[in-house]
Design a protein around this motif. Structure first.
Motif, short mmCIF file in Angstrom:
data_model
loop_
_atom_site.label_atom_id
_atom_site.label_comp_id
_atom_site.label_asym_id
_atom_site.label_seq_id
_atom_site.Cartn_x
_atom_site.Cartn_y
_atom_site.Cartn_z
N ALA A 95 0.83 -1.20 0.00
CA ALA A 95 0.00 0.00 0.00
C ALA A 95 0.87 1.25 0.00
O ALA A 95 1.97 1.27 0.56
CB ALA A 95 -0.93 0.01 1.21
N THR A 96 0.34 2.28 -0.63
CA THR A 96 0.83 3.64 -0.51
C THR A 96 -0.31 4.45 0.11
O THR A 96 -1.42 3.93 0.28
CB THR A 96 1.20 4.22 -1.88
N PRO A 97 -0.09 5.72 0.48
CA PRO A 97 -1.21 6.49 1.03
C PRO A 97 -2.38 6.65 0.07
O PRO A 97 -3.50 6.97 0.50
CB PRO A 97 -0.57 7.84 1.35
N SER A 98 -2.18 6.40 -1.23
CA SER A 98 -3.25 6.60 -2.20
C SER A 98 -3.76 5.32 -2.85
O SER A 98 -4.74 5.36 -3.59
CB SER A 98 -2.79 7.55 -3.31
N ALA A 99 -3.12 4.17 -2.61
CA ALA A 99 -3.53 2.94 -3.30
C ALA A 99 -3.19 1.73 -2.44
O ALA A 99 -2.19 1.72 -1.72
CB ALA A 99 -2.85 2.83 -4.66
N VAL A 100 -4.03 0.69 -2.57
CA VAL A 100 -3.82 -0.58 -1.87
C VAL A 100 -3.97 -1.71 -2.89
O VAL A 100 -4.96 -1.77 -3.61
CB VAL A 100 -4.85 -0.77 -0.74
N VAL A 101 -2.95 -2.58 -2.95
CA VAL A 101 -3.04 -3.77 -3.80
C VAL A 101 -2.86 -4.99 -2.91
O VAL A 101 -2.10 -4.97 -1.94
CB VAL A 101 -2.01 -3.76 -4.93
N GLN A 102 -3.60 -6.05 -3.23
CA GLN A 102 -3.62 -7.23 -2.38
C GLN A 102 -3.42 -8.48 -3.22
O GLN A 102 -3.86 -8.55 -4.38
CB GLN A 102 -4.95 -7.32 -1.63
N ASP B 62 2.50 -12.44 -9.32
CA ASP B 62 1.19 -12.66 -9.91
C ASP B 62 0.08 -12.44 -8.88
O ASP B 62 0.32 -12.31 -7.68
CB ASP B 62 1.09 -14.09 -10.47
N ARG B 63 -1.15 -12.36 -9.38
CA ARG B 63 -2.39 -12.34 -8.60
C ARG B 63 -2.57 -11.09 -7.74
O ARG B 63 -3.41 -11.07 -6.85
CB ARG B 63 -2.49 -13.59 -7.71
N TRP B 64 -1.86 -10.03 -8.02
CA TRP B 64 -2.08 -8.78 -7.28
C TRP B 64 -3.26 -8.04 -7.91
O TRP B 64 -3.40 -7.99 -9.12
CB TRP B 64 -0.83 -7.91 -7.31
N ARG B 65 -4.07 -7.45 -7.05
CA ARG B 65 -5.23 -6.72 -7.55
C ARG B 65 -5.48 -5.50 -6.67
O ARG B 65 -5.20 -5.48 -5.47
CB ARG B 65 -6.46 -7.60 -7.60
N LEU B 66 -6.02 -4.48 -7.30
CA LEU B 66 -6.31 -3.22 -6.63
C LEU B 66 -7.47 -3.40 -5.67
O LEU B 66 -8.47 -4.05 -5.99
CB LEU B 66 -6.64 -2.15 -7.67
N ARG B 67 -7.33 -2.83 -4.47
CA ARG B 67 -8.38 -2.88 -3.46
C ARG B 67 -8.77 -1.47 -3.05
O ARG B 67 -8.00 -0.53 -3.21
CB ARG B 67 -7.87 -3.62 -2.19
N ASN B 68 -9.96 -1.35 -2.47
CA ASN B 68 -10.42 -0.07 -1.95
C ASN B 68 -11.03 -0.31 -0.57
O ASN B 68 -12.25 -0.29 -0.40
CB ASN B 68 -11.45 0.56 -2.90
#
Length: 473
Positions: A93-100, A120-126
């Motif tokens: 994560a950064t302060p503006s984005a989270v990937v899981q 592999d298998r990383w995806r954007l989260r909110n």
């Protein structure tokens, strides 16, 4: 029985963050107020640290173990615990984005993440702000700042000394004060008021916060934070332990920019290779198969595949959102502009996978929507890929970001800044473009993987109607 009871009480105290004061709580001294005011500056100057975070208690507890680099800033964590639920797995994560990278089958107790993250298998989260994973990440980034808070604010807010404890063999003071906003945000740090992540505290006439709502800070003699405990906006308790002896440099995944390098100006040979790129792309077959990985907005995870022709100036892709695989969007770019059409896809058809190629021949009754300009950042990336075969005279700034590997070949990664865009070109030693990346407005990198090869028949003829014939005379 006495020993078991004492151990249970100790563990409960550590999880909740409640200290066992050695004396009665009192107001902060000048030295304590100055150290507390400088705590976040010390964290920022230490650059990075290992972290262990507990959110909640008992069967609902979520544990986060890993590292935070406040200089980037970047958090890299393994999420587990009995209450982790869908958050279980690796998170960056950064302060503006989270990937899981979700892993529902992971063991309950998290360990340190692998130093080299899986690719592999990383995806954007909110994640929801102010609670659970989202609230914990906001707290982690808010524990560092490049300027000290005013000591007067601590006194006016009812800051208190609660006692003294021993952590890691060192004596620390347990202080209580709000997670106040810094005098100015650190470079790249969140600009939102971090106080919004903790339960509000109201002051009583003697200056003490009502209901002991303010967080507690375990601070050593050098003004370094060793532990922090408070509550998120929904009242969930959270405890953060910092380990400054466990501090490797976190390696961002590709969607967050990839591993750190030593940026420099390109050499003469590298500059010549970039100058020959347009000619190199038009030579040979002049086309490539394309794989799309495009995180857009705050939670859109687009995956797709298709083909691109530099000689014909055409790209044809099929793209789907990972969470809505029953529908795909066909995208086409040619010299006339852009077109897209939504098509349903059955769950058991060959074209239902995230990176499935678009259907051939082009469907004529799909309700194509036409546009002269890119409709989103994926269109912008496709346009840049097609135009890479056209020599550009635009003013650019080029940086060699790092050397890397792609498709089992050594490549050089160049970042080109042009007209407000940031593009990364992955060129092998022969000058072929294996990957093109675009920095999105969300601070992520959308990618096109390019594999040279022939173009299937039926792609180059445009699906658009030809113009009417000119009238005689």
């Amino acid at each position: 029985m006495v020993a078991v009871t004492a151990a249970t009480a100790l563990v409960a105290g550590l999880v909740s963050g409640a200290p066992a004061p050695t004396t009665t709580a009192r107001a902060l001294t000048d030295d304590e107020a100055e150290r507390l005011a400088a705590v976040r500056v010390g964290t920022y100057r230490d650059v990075r640290a290992g972290v262990r975070v507990a959110v909640g208690t008992g069967a609902g507890r979520t544990d986060l173990v890993g590292w935070v680099d406040w200089s980037r800033p970047l958090a890299y964590l393994d999420v587990g615990g009995p209450g982790a639920g869908p958050d279980r797995g690796l998170v960056q994560a950064t302060p503006s984005a989270v990937v899981q990278r979700p892993d529902p089958a992971a063991i309950v107790a998290p360990g340190r993440p692998p130093l080299v993250p899986p690719g592999d298998r990383w995806r954007l989260r909110n994640p929801a702000p102010g609670r659970g994973l989202g609230g914990a990440l906001t707290v982690l980034f808010a524990l560092a700042a490049d300027r000290a808070a005013p000591t007067a604010a601590l006194r006016a807010g009812g800051g208190r000394w609660l006692g003294r404890e021993t952590l890691g063999g060192d004596q620390v003071d347990v202080l209580q004060a709000a997670l106040w906003p810094a005098a100015g945000p650190a470079t790249g740090a969140p600009t939102a008021n971090p106080q919004a992540t903790t339960a509000p505290a109201t002051a009583v006439p003697d200056g003490r916060p009502a209901d002991d709502a303010d967080p507690r800070w375990w601070v050593d003699r050098d003004a370094r934070l060793r532990r922090w405990a408070g509550r998120l906006a929904d009242g969930t308790p959270i405890t953060v332990d910092l380990d400054r002896f466990d501090r490797p440099i976190p390696w961002p995944v590709d969607v967050l920019g990839g591993r750190p390098g030593l940026p420099r100006a390109p050499t003469d040979e590298e500059t010549a290779r970039l100058d020959r790129l347009a000619t190199r792309l038009r030579s040979g077959t002049g086309s490539a198969a394309v794989t799309v990985t495009a995180p857009l907005g705050s939670a859109a995870n687009l995956r797709g595949g298709g083909w691109l022709s530099w000689t014909a100036g055409v790209a044809y892709l099929s793209v789907a959102e990972l969470d809505t695989l029953g529908r795909r969007t066909l995208r086409r770019r040619d010299r006339a502009g852009f077109a897209r059409a939504d098509v349903p896809v059955g769950p058991h058809t060959a074209a239902s996978g995230p990176s499935a190629a678009p259907p051939l021949p082009l469907p004529t009754g799909a309700g194509w929507r036409l546009a002269a300009r890119p409709a989103d950042e994926l269109d912008t990336l496709v346009e840049a890929a097609v135009r890479a075969a056209t020599p550009s005279r635009d003013t650019t700034t080029t940086v060699h970001v790092r050397s890397d590997r792609q498709a089992d070949r050594p490549v050089d990664v160049f970042e080109v800044r042009r007209q407000g865009q940031r593009l990364r070109y992955w060129l092998d030693r022969s000058g072929f473009l294996h990957r093109l990346e675009l920095r999105t407005t969300g601070g992520l990198w959308a990618q096109l993987e390019l594999t040279p090869g022939p173009l299937p028949a039926g792609i180059v003829p445009t699906h658009r109607k030809p113009p009417p014939p000119a009238r005689p005379g």
